[in-house]
Motif scaffolding. Structure first.
Motif, mmCIF file in Angstrom:
data_model
loop_
_atom_site.group_PDB
_atom_site.id
_atom_site.type_symbol
_atom_site.label_atom_id
_atom_site.label_comp_id
_atom_site.label_asym_id
_atom_site.label_seq_id
_atom_site.Cartn_x
_atom_site.Cartn_y
_atom_site.Cartn_z
ATOM 1 N N GLU A 110 0.841 -1.207 0.000
ATOM 2 C CA GLU A 110 0.000 0.000 0.000
ATOM 3 C C GLU A 110 0.878 1.259 0.000
ATOM 4 O O GLU A 110 0.637 2.205 -0.750
ATOM 5 C CB GLU A 110 -0.907 0.041 1.242
ATOM 6 C CG GLU A 110 -1.889 -1.116 1.357
ATOM 7 C CD GLU A 110 -3.121 -0.940 0.486
ATOM 8 O OE1 GLU A 110 -3.285 0.148 -0.088
ATOM 9 O OE2 GLU A 110 -3.895 -1.911 0.366
ATOM 10 N N GLY A 111 1.893 1.245 0.875
ATOM 11 C CA GLY A 111 2.787 2.400 0.987
ATOM 12 C C GLY A 111 3.529 2.637 -0.316
ATOM 13 O O GLY A 111 3.674 3.776 -0.774
ATOM 14 N N CYS A 113 2.578 1.777 -3.307
ATOM 15 C CA CYS A 113 1.648 2.288 -4.330
ATOM 16 C C CYS A 113 1.425 3.781 -4.123
ATOM 17 O O CYS A 113 1.380 4.548 -5.090
ATOM 18 C CB CYS A 113 0.313 1.540 -4.282
ATOM 19 S SG CYS A 113 0.430 -0.115 -4.979
ATOM 20 N N ARG A 114 1.313 4.197 -2.857
ATOM 21 C CA ARG A 114 1.141 5.642 -2.592
ATOM 22 C C ARG A 114 2.366 6.410 -3.101
ATOM 23 O O ARG A 114 2.256 7.486 -3.668
ATOM 24 C CB ARG A 114 0.950 5.897 -1.089
ATOM 25 C CG ARG A 114 -0.499 5.740 -0.634
ATOM 26 C CD ARG A 114 -0.713 6.363 0.738
ATOM 27 N NE ARG A 114 0.116 5.743 1.758
ATOM 28 C CZ ARG A 114 -0.186 4.613 2.412
ATOM 29 N NH1 ARG A 114 -1.320 3.989 2.149
ATOM 30 N NH2 ARG A 114 0.629 4.125 3.329
ATOM 31 N N GLN A 115 3.523 5.794 -2.890
ATOM 32 C CA GLN A 115 4.759 6.448 -3.347
ATOM 33 C C GLN A 115 4.777 6.576 -4.882
ATOM 34 O O GLN A 115 5.157 7.610 -5.426
ATOM 35 C CB GLN A 115 5.944 5.604 -2.898
ATOM 36 C CG GLN A 115 7.088 6.445 -2.453
ATOM 37 C CD GLN A 115 8.176 5.581 -1.839
ATOM 38 O OE1 GLN A 115 7.955 4.426 -1.469
ATOM 39 N NE2 GLN A 115 9.355 6.132 -1.755
ATOM 40 N N GLU A 117 2.196 6.753 -6.791
ATOM 41 C CA GLU A 117 1.227 7.790 -7.153
ATOM 42 C C GLU A 117 1.883 9.168 -6.999
ATOM 43 O O GLU A 117 1.703 10.051 -7.847
ATOM 44 C CB GLU A 117 -0.024 7.668 -6.265
ATOM 45 C CG GLU A 117 -1.110 8.677 -6.575
ATOM 46 C CD GLU A 117 -1.680 8.605 -7.992
ATOM 47 O OE1 GLU A 117 -1.648 7.530 -8.614
ATOM 48 O OE2 GLU A 117 -2.143 9.657 -8.476
ATOM 49 N N GLY A 118 2.678 9.318 -5.942
ATOM 50 C CA GLY A 118 3.394 10.581 -5.731
ATOM 51 C C GLY A 118 4.357 10.864 -6.878
ATOM 52 O O GLY A 118 4.473 12.008 -7.337
ATOM 53 N N GLN A 121 2.381 12.092 -9.785
ATOM 54 C CA GLN A 121 1.953 13.487 -9.569
ATOM 55 C C GLN A 121 3.121 14.458 -9.794
ATOM 56 O O GLN A 121 2.948 15.538 -10.325
ATOM 57 C CB GLN A 121 1.396 13.688 -8.147
ATOM 58 C CG GLN A 121 0.129 12.893 -7.842
ATOM 59 C CD GLN A 121 -0.953 13.061 -8.902
ATOM 60 O OE1 GLN A 121 -1.135 14.140 -9.436
ATOM 61 N NE2 GLN A 121 -1.645 11.972 -9.246
ATOM 62 N N GLU A 151 -6.140 5.828 -9.213
ATOM 63 C CA GLU A 151 -4.732 6.030 -8.841
ATOM 64 C C GLU A 151 -3.976 4.700 -8.749
ATOM 65 O O GLU A 151 -4.572 3.628 -8.793
ATOM 66 C CB GLU A 151 -4.687 6.750 -7.493
ATOM 67 C CG GLU A 151 -5.383 8.097 -7.554
ATOM 68 C CD GLU A 151 -5.164 8.936 -6.322
ATOM 69 O OE1 GLU A 151 -4.847 8.368 -5.254
ATOM 70 O OE2 GLU A 151 -5.303 10.165 -6.431
ATOM 71 N N HIS A 153 -2.596 1.586 -7.196
ATOM 72 C CA HIS A 153 -3.215 0.903 -6.053
ATOM 73 C C HIS A 153 -2.887 -0.592 -6.025
ATOM 74 O O HIS A 153 -2.446 -1.164 -7.021
ATOM 75 C CB HIS A 153 -4.736 1.096 -6.118
ATOM 76 C CG HIS A 153 -5.368 0.489 -7.338
ATOM 77 N ND1 HIS A 153 -5.325 1.090 -8.577
ATOM 78 C CD2 HIS A 153 -6.043 -0.677 -7.513
ATOM 79 C CE1 HIS A 153 -5.954 0.336 -9.464
ATOM 80 N NE2 HIS A 153 -6.389 -0.751 -8.844
#
Ligand SMILES: O=C(O)[C@H](O)[C@@H](O)[C@H](O)[C@H](O)COP(=O)(O)O
Length: 236
Positions: A110-111, A113-115, A117-118, A121, A151, A153
């Protein structure tokens, strides 16, 4: 959607190469999203061949990986990472400061995937997104469903994906995926989808219907103004 019917895999890959090279010539530092799998592999070979002739080719290209399998046994060679490293990232000499990826063996999907996405962006949007199509119409690992995420994920894998190709012969198959979402893909300035290999006839025919249905994720590509579909005619 521009649909290119090409007589064989080689010609399909060559057409893809011409489209990609045009863009790279115009914008050498473009953000290129690389997919694993068989369908785009001929494109990568052509890019590598061009690099051998012209060593400065792609020396500013920025690359991001589309998706990855999760839950594989440690050391498994069935990773998107190994596939894209071998066919593209290493032979093209893409240095680590120009390559963003997700680790198949991460302890924190999860972490990570967030990275990712960052990264999208910050570095994005994608300039070119390379895709294949799943037999069930998935794009990246966005599987058929009621809801599609926008996003990067962690995702569930469909039975139809797990029962297809080499996956079903794995001792420890993947238990989840990590993927760009359909928002990331649809924000790409240009999309190339390669359709080749066995079992793709039905998916291709369904893609030709100009309608959108989340149970067939590739149909969302109809919403995008700049999609090239490159199909090896022998599959249709
Ligand atoms: O592998 C990937 O990066 C993608 O997640 C996946 O969507 C793939 O493009 C299709 O499953 C088609 O795979 P093939 O090209 O191997 O048939």
């Amino acid at each position: 959607m521009n649909i290119h019917y090409l007589p064989d895999f080689e010609t399909m890959s060559r057409k893809g190469f011409e489209l990609v090279k045009n863009e790279i010539d115009r914008k050498p530092n473009l953000l290129f999203c690389v997919a694993s799998g068989g369908s785009p592999s001929g494109l990568y070979s052509q890019l590598v061949a061009e690099k051998a002739k012209n060593p400065s080719f792609c020396n500013q290209l920025r690359v991001i990986k589309l998706d990855e399998w999760g839950g594989l046994e440690e050391g498994s060679t069935f990773t998107s990472e190994l596939d894209v490293q071998t066919k593209f990232v290493q032979p093209m000499g893409i240095s680590s400061d120009r390559y963003w990826t997700i680790d198949p063996f991460t302890a924190d999907p999860e972490g990570d995937c967030r990275q990712m996405e960052g990264v999208i962006q910050r570095e994005g949007p994608l300039d070119i997104c390379i895709l294949g199509i799943g037999v069930n119409g998935h794009i990246a690992l966005n599987e058929p469903g009621e809801v599609l995420k926008l996003e990067f994920h962690v995702c569930q894998l469909a039975e139809s994906t797990l029962n297809n190709g080499m996956i079903k012969s794995l001792k420890q198959p993947p238990t989840f995926g990590m993927t760009m979402g359909v928002g990331n893909i649809l924000q790409s300035k240009k999309i190339l989808i390669f359709i080749a290999g066995s079992g793709k006839k039905e998916a291709f025919e369904r893609l030709l219907k100009p309608e959108v249905n989340t149970q067939f994720p590739a149909s969302l590509l109809w919403l995008h103004p700049n999609v090239d579909v490159l199909v090896d005619e022998r599959v249709v």
